[in-house]
Design a protein around this motif. Sequence first.
Motif, PDB file in Angstrom:
ATOM      1  N   UNK A   3       0.971  -1.327  -0.116  1.00  0.00           N
ATOM      2  CA  UNK A   3       0.207  -0.179   0.009  1.00  0.00           C
ATOM      3  C   UNK A   3       0.488   1.439   0.278  1.00  0.00           C
ATOM      4  N   UNK A   4       0.103   2.227  -1.002  1.00  0.00           N
ATOM      5  CA  UNK A   4       1.565   3.461  -0.318  1.00  0.00           C
ATOM      6  C   UNK A   4       0.501   4.552   0.092  1.00  0.00           C
ATOM      7  N   UNK A   5      -0.217   4.208   0.386  1.00  0.00           N
ATOM      8  CA  UNK A   5      -0.988   5.911   0.900  1.00  0.00           C
ATOM      9  C   UNK A   5      -1.903   5.175   2.604  1.00  0.00           C
ATOM     10  N   UNK A   6      -2.656   6.471   3.300  1.00  0.00           N
ATOM     11  CA  UNK A   6      -3.394   5.782   4.854  1.00  0.00           C
ATOM     12  C   UNK A   6      -3.985   4.801   4.112  1.00  0.00           C
ATOM     13  N   UNK A   7      -5.424   5.284   3.020  1.00  0.00           N
ATOM     14  CA  UNK A   7      -6.652   4.368   2.984  1.00  0.00           C
ATOM     15  C   UNK A   7      -6.485   3.280   2.946  1.00  0.00           C
ATOM     16  N   UNK A   8      -5.377   3.196   1.256  1.00  0.00           N
ATOM     17  CA  UNK A   8      -5.362   1.549   0.721  1.00  0.00           C
ATOM     18  C   UNK A   8      -4.544   0.594   2.454  1.00  0.00           C
ATOM     19  N   UNK A   9      -3.429   1.230   2.422  1.00  0.00           N
ATOM     20  CA  UNK A   9      -3.180   0.450   4.000  1.00  0.00           C
ATOM     21  C   UNK A   9      -3.915  -0.027   4.610  1.00  0.00           C
TER      22      UNK A   9
END
Length: 220
Positions: free
Chosen positions: A33-39
Amino acid sequence: MPDELRVVVVDDHSIFRSGLRADLDGVSIVDEADDVASAVARIERHQPDVVLLDVHLPGGDDPSVPGGEEVLRRAVPLAPETRFLALSVSDAAEDVVRVIRAGARGYITKGTSGAEVSHAVHRVAEGDAVFSPRLAGFVLDAFGAVAGETAEATDELDRLSVREQEVMRLIARGYAYKEVASELFISPKTVETHMSAVLRKLQLSSRHELTVWATERRLL
């Protein structure tokens, strides 16, 4: 052979994620993941053993809160069995303290070798608290500074036997049960028994809580 640890890598630099895929041993990277939401979404979906988490991650709701800290606050309740290991270029006191208090089990810097990261992932999965060697002393000082004046711990320590105090200090420093057993010349099963007694007597529920408790009282 034991199953490989299932790991989610959270970092906004694709080259760094690719490097981890090549360098990590004994783990299976199930997603990235590369951002908060996707993480948060991928951690909830996969329920991995360990998350390698960049501290300064884009996509947070509050610019004053590091993205990694926001991931922890949102994802820890969704994946209660998952361990989080912060991996960052930053060794700033504020960053370390914030992510550890948010639920990370350790903090290592990105200058760490692939073999050392692999070792740290396995230790965190086992419940240990892991820090880069040059951060370990600083982390203890930082927690002490955040906590303010040293708490009076005499009455609480009096609840523990001498052997339980020895086990408590080693476990709080991040030793694995086998390492404590070797250090104290007792069996791992005996270490486990003492650890259960320590948590019960101090009314704590985990190794992480014990580390925070001991650090704030400057018992390490």
